[in-house]
Enzyme design. Structure first.
Site, PDB file in Angstrom:
ATOM      1  N   ARG A   1      70.983  57.331  32.597  1.00 50.86           N
ATOM      2  CA  ARG A   1      69.511  57.905  32.709  1.00 50.86           C
ATOM      3  C   ARG A   1      68.878  57.473  33.875  1.00 50.86           C
ATOM      4  NH1 ARG A   1      64.933  58.693  28.768  1.00 50.86           N
ATOM      5  NH2 ARG A   1      63.619  60.301  29.908  1.00 50.86           N
TER       6      ARG A   1
ATOM      7  N   ARG B   1      68.693  64.604  28.370  1.00 51.66           N
ATOM      8  CA  ARG B   1      68.997  63.242  28.733  1.00 51.66           C
ATOM      9  C   ARG B   1      70.036  62.742  28.270  1.00 51.66           C
ATOM     10  NH1 ARG B   1      63.518  62.024  26.400  1.00 51.66           N
ATOM     11  NH2 ARG B   1      63.251  64.094  27.603  1.00 51.66           N
TER      12      ARG B   1
ATOM     13  N   ASP C   1      67.852  58.317  25.362  1.00 52.96           N
ATOM     14  CA  ASP C   1      66.260  57.973  25.501  1.00 52.96           C
ATOM     15  C   ASP C   1      66.309  56.798  24.645  1.00 52.96           C
ATOM     16  OD1 ASP C   1      63.623  58.192  25.947  1.00 52.96           O
ATOM     17  OD2 ASP C   1      63.442  59.705  24.690  1.00 52.96           O
TER      18      ASP C   1
ATOM     19  N   ASP D   1      63.277  54.595  23.038  1.00 55.04           N
ATOM     20  CA  ASP D   1      61.611  54.514  23.100  1.00 55.04           C
ATOM     21  C   ASP D   1      61.242  53.215  22.246  1.00 55.04           C
ATOM     22  OD1 ASP D   1      61.080  56.562  24.581  1.00 55.04           O
ATOM     23  OD2 ASP D   1      61.157  57.873  23.038  1.00 55.04           O
TER      24      ASP D   1
END
Length: 173
Positions: free
Chosen positions: A82, A93, A96, A98
């Site tokens: 990424r 993507r 991810d 988070d």
């Protein structure tokens, strides 16, 4: 400190990428993956002209502070291909990661906001968070189960066992 990490992928071997991200997170000094929600097939948000996602949430125990933890998560993302500097916001993507919640702390710094600023709007993180801990609350005291729309259900992928240090995992394409 207990923290929750949102997991997402919509390019390549989505589930394999998320499993590798979990393995790499678990190998970080100061991080232990405690549990992983069921993975879910979800529709993209924002730019809807892209492949569907596989999403889930990992519960971790960490001795890292929030900024250090975020930096390590971004390193894991980069190691899996990424490049946030060239990526379209809400675009496709490979992975991810988070930082959704960090204990009961609220953090507002440049590039770091905890709880995640859109957590309460996103069923693809609310549902797996409630799955992992039905009593989980935001730092302001709101119960996450009360934020999740009644009767809303997402497509959970079939569950299977995993060789990682996790309580639950699943199998999505």
């Amino acid at each position: 400190m207990r923290a929750y990490i949102g997991l997402g992928s919509n390019l390549g071997e989505r589930e394999a990428t998320l499993r590798e991200a979990l393995t790499r997170m678990n190998e970080l000094d100061g991080v232990a993956v405690v549990a992983v929600s069921t993975f879910r097939e979800t529709d993209p948000v924002g730019n809807v002209e892209q492949p569907g996602f596989v999403n889930g949430v990992a519960e971790i125990e960490t001795s890292l502070g929030p900024r250090d933890l975020l930096d390590r998560l971004l390193e894991v993302e980069r190691s899996l291909g990424r490049d946030r500097s060239r990526a379209e916001r809400w675009g496709p993507r490979t992975v991810d990661l988070d930082l959704l919640l960090y204990g009961d702390e609220t953090v507002r710094e440049a590039g770091l906001e905890i709880p995640h600023p859109r957590l309460a709007e996103r069923a693809f993180v609310l549902e797996p968070l409630v799955e992992l801990d039905p009593g989980l609350r935001l730092p302001d005291g709101r119960a996450l189960r009360d934020l999740y729309p009644p009767g809303a259900r997402m497509s959970a992928c079939p569950t299977s066992t995993s060789s990682t240090n996790t309580r639950r995992s699943s199998s999505c394409g």
